[in-house]
Design a protein around this motif. Structure first.
Motif, mmCIF file in Angstrom:
data_model
loop_
_atom_site.group_PDB
_atom_site.id
_atom_site.type_symbol
_atom_site.label_atom_id
_atom_site.label_comp_id
_atom_site.label_asym_id
_atom_site.label_seq_id
_atom_site.Cartn_x
_atom_site.Cartn_y
_atom_site.Cartn_z
ATOM 1 N N VAL A 95 0.883 -1.172 0.000
ATOM 2 C CA VAL A 95 0.000 0.000 0.000
ATOM 3 C C VAL A 95 0.916 1.215 0.000
ATOM 4 N N SER A 96 0.832 2.040 -1.050
ATOM 5 C CA SER A 96 1.774 3.155 -1.166
ATOM 6 C C SER A 96 1.194 4.300 -1.978
ATOM 7 N N VAL A 97 1.757 5.489 -1.761
ATOM 8 C CA VAL A 97 1.403 6.649 -2.586
ATOM 9 C C VAL A 97 2.109 6.578 -3.935
ATOM 10 N N MET A 98 3.146 5.773 -4.033
ATOM 11 C CA MET A 98 3.897 5.651 -5.280
ATOM 12 C C MET A 98 3.075 4.874 -6.306
ATOM 13 N N PRO A 99 3.150 5.275 -7.562
ATOM 14 C CA PRO A 99 2.451 4.515 -8.595
ATOM 15 C C PRO A 99 3.010 3.095 -8.697
ATOM 16 N N ARG A 100 2.159 2.166 -9.050
ATOM 17 C CA ARG A 100 2.534 0.754 -9.133
ATOM 18 C C ARG A 100 3.758 0.530 -10.024
ATOM 19 N N GLU A 101 3.882 1.301 -11.082
ATOM 20 C CA GLU A 101 4.981 1.108 -12.034
ATOM 21 C C GLU A 101 6.352 1.205 -11.371
ATOM 22 N N ILE A 102 6.443 2.017 -10.317
ATOM 23 C CA ILE A 102 7.713 2.183 -9.592
ATOM 24 C C ILE A 102 8.163 0.848 -8.996
ATOM 25 N N ALA A 103 7.211 0.024 -8.585
ATOM 26 C CA ALA A 103 7.536 -1.227 -7.900
ATOM 27 C C ALA A 103 7.271 -2.469 -8.743
ATOM 28 N N ASP A 104 6.924 -2.307 -10.008
ATOM 29 C CA ASP A 104 6.525 -3.443 -10.840
ATOM 30 C C ASP A 104 7.508 -4.608 -10.844
ATOM 31 N N SER A 105 8.792 -4.329 -10.985
ATOM 32 C CA SER A 105 9.757 -5.436 -11.028
ATOM 33 C C SER A 105 9.806 -6.170 -9.691
ATOM 34 N N SER A 106 9.721 -5.436 -8.575
ATOM 35 C CA SER A 106 9.712 -6.067 -7.250
ATOM 36 C C SER A 106 8.435 -6.866 -7.030
ATOM 37 N N ILE A 107 7.328 -6.356 -7.543
ATOM 38 C CA ILE A 107 6.042 -7.056 -7.401
ATOM 39 C C ILE A 107 6.130 -8.440 -8.041
ATOM 40 N N ARG A 108 6.693 -8.502 -9.216
ATOM 41 C CA ARG A 108 6.829 -9.796 -9.913
ATOM 42 C C ARG A 108 7.896 -10.672 -9.243
ATOM 43 N N LEU A 109 9.048 -10.091 -8.972
ATOM 44 C CA LEU A 109 10.165 -10.852 -8.423
ATOM 45 C C LEU A 109 9.847 -11.451 -7.051
ATOM 46 N N TYR A 110 9.144 -10.686 -6.220
ATOM 47 C CA TYR A 110 8.892 -11.129 -4.846
ATOM 48 C C TYR A 110 7.461 -11.577 -4.608
ATOM 49 N N ALA A 111 6.736 -11.881 -5.658
ATOM 50 C CA ALA A 111 5.392 -12.457 -5.566
ATOM 51 C C ALA A 111 4.466 -11.670 -4.641
ATOM 52 N N VAL A 112 4.367 -10.371 -4.897
ATOM 53 C CA VAL A 112 3.448 -9.527 -4.136
ATOM 54 C C VAL A 112 2.032 -9.836 -4.612
ATOM 55 N N ALA A 113 1.131 -10.097 -3.680
ATOM 56 C CA ALA A 113 -0.227 -10.513 -4.026
ATOM 57 C C ALA A 113 -1.077 -9.379 -4.590
ATOM 58 N N ASP A 114 -0.874 -8.158 -4.093
ATOM 59 C CA ASP A 114 -1.657 -7.032 -4.578
ATOM 60 C C ASP A 114 -0.924 -5.737 -4.271
ATOM 61 N N TYR A 115 -1.323 -4.690 -4.980
ATOM 62 C CA TYR A 115 -0.737 -3.361 -4.806
ATOM 63 C C TYR A 115 -1.883 -2.365 -4.791
ATOM 64 N N ILE A 116 -1.975 -1.599 -3.721
ATOM 65 C CA ILE A 116 -3.034 -0.597 -3.593
ATOM 66 C C ILE A 116 -2.385 0.769 -3.476
ATOM 67 N N THR A 117 -2.889 1.719 -4.267
ATOM 68 C CA THR A 117 -2.372 3.079 -4.213
ATOM 69 C C THR A 117 -3.160 3.872 -3.176
ATOM 70 N N LYS A 118 -2.424 4.553 -2.278
ATOM 71 C CA LYS A 118 -3.047 5.410 -1.269
ATOM 72 C C LYS A 118 -3.640 6.638 -1.948
ATOM 73 N N PRO A 119 -4.651 7.248 -1.393
ATOM 74 C CA PRO A 119 -5.294 6.930 -0.124
ATOM 75 C C PRO A 119 -6.196 5.698 -0.248
ATOM 76 N N VAL A 120 -6.339 4.997 0.854
ATOM 77 C CA VAL A 120 -7.138 3.783 0.897
ATOM 78 C C VAL A 120 -7.952 3.807 2.187
ATOM 79 N N ASN A 121 -9.159 3.257 2.146
ATOM 80 C CA ASN A 121 -9.985 3.220 3.352
ATOM 81 C C ASN A 121 -10.035 1.801 3.921
ATOM 82 N N GLY A 122 -10.642 1.680 5.079
ATOM 83 C CA GLY A 122 -10.714 0.391 5.762
ATOM 84 C C GLY A 122 -11.455 -0.666 4.975
#
Length: 137
Positions: A95-122
């Motif tokens: 969960v981050s304010v950074m756009p998903r593209e910034i972390a795309d390689s890490s998301i694939r490499l480290y098997a991240v299940a999901d990516y949510i861009t802040k702000p996010v609610n409960g």
């Protein structure tokens, strides 16, 4: 209750408390971690953690150097490497304010299940956690 770790330097804030209260109504028990250095020890001690939610931009403090975290803007991604090394199977959501593209390689490499861009609610957090764990109705 489904125990999760929520790793974010703002995890103990009032704004987060209301989100965590909402998540509790969905049977999700949030265990906040505000210091990066506490994340791995918490995972080692709390064997019942079902999922980890991780912010990307956090102060590295004593865990990492400013250089290896790009001034703190990639602290969560650096921690992600260590989490995966020790806990390769724990589901992880970023969960981050950074756009998903910034972390795309890490998301694939480290098997991240999901990516949510802040702000996010409960509600959004609860739905994501339950979906990733296969409990969303």
């Amino acid at each position: 209750m489904i125990p999760i770790l929520y790793i974010d330097e703002e995890a103990n804030s009032e704004a987060m408390a209301s989100k965590f209260d909402m998540m509790a109504t969905c049977e999700i028990e949030v265990r906040p971690i505000v210091n990066v250095a506490d994340a791995l020890p918490a995972l080692r001690l709390q064997k019942d953690i079902a999922l980890v939610v991780l912010d990307i931009i956090m102060p590295p403090l004593d865990a990492y150097t400013l250089e290896e975290t790009n001034g703190g803007t990639r602290t969560g991604l650096r921690l992600l490497e260590d989490i995966r090394r020790e806990f390769p199977r724990v589901p992880l959501v970023i969960v981050s304010v950074m756009p998903r593209e910034i972390a795309d390689s890490s998301i694939r490499l480290y098997a991240v299940a999901d990516y949510i861009t802040k702000p996010v609610n409960g509600s959004q957090l609860s739905e994501c956690v339950l979906r990733v764990l296969g409990r969303w109705k």
